[in-house]
Design a protein around this motif. Structure first.
Motif, short mmCIF file in Angstrom:
data_model
loop_
_atom_site.label_atom_id
_atom_site.label_comp_id
_atom_site.label_asym_id
_atom_site.label_seq_id
_atom_site.Cartn_x
_atom_site.Cartn_y
_atom_site.Cartn_z
N LYS A 22 -3.44 -0.07 6.68
CA LYS A 22 -3.20 -1.39 6.09
C LYS A 22 -3.96 -1.60 4.79
N LYS A 23 -5.06 -0.86 4.59
CA LYS A 23 -5.93 -1.11 3.44
C LYS A 23 -5.86 -0.05 2.35
N SER A 24 -5.24 1.06 2.65
CA SER A 24 -5.13 2.13 1.66
C SER A 24 -3.83 2.89 1.89
N GLU A 66 -6.28 -1.55 12.06
CA GLU A 66 -6.29 -0.97 10.72
C GLU A 66 -4.99 -0.26 10.36
N GLN A 79 0.83 -1.23 0.00
CA GLN A 79 0.00 0.00 0.00
C GLN A 79 0.85 1.27 0.00
#
Length: 117
Positions: A90-92, A75, A36
């Protein structure tokens, strides 16, 4: 959720540098956020490079010798430094930075009290 209390705990718990950068858990970065944030380690200069940050940012290139800890959350992954914490999502490619403000000295507090009149 990362609260002010959690942030203060991170500063308190990781106030000292590890004995060596080898003691840091870099696997957390590469397992959770490397893709990411396009994270690399420059072994020649001993720096962690976060390419999701602008190259002009002071947090783009961090000397490994200045990192106190790498801490995972639900997160986020936190990179704890002496006076700041870099939170990598972690996701973006979102990044959040907390900068620890220095406490005023006793003279600054006295001056502030006297200047209120």
């Amino acid at each position: 959720m990362i609260t002010k209390q959690v942030i203060n705990t991170l500063y308190k718990k990781y106030r000292k540098l590890p004995k060596s950068p080898d003691c840091l858990d870099f696997a957390l970065l590469f397992d959770y956020v490397a893709e990411q944030h396009n994270i690399t380690i420059d072994l020649e200069n001993d720096c962690l490079i976060i390419k999701s940050l602008d190259p002009t940012s002071i947090f783009h290139k961090i000397p490994l010798s200045r990192i106190h800890a790498i801490v995972p959350f639900e997160e986020w992954v936190a990179i704890v430094l002496h006076s700041s914490i870099i939170f990598l999502n972690k996701k973006s490619p979102k990044v959040s930075v907390h900068i620890k403000m220095p406490k005023p000295t006793i003279w600054e507090r006295i001056k502030g009290i006297l200047s209120r009149d």
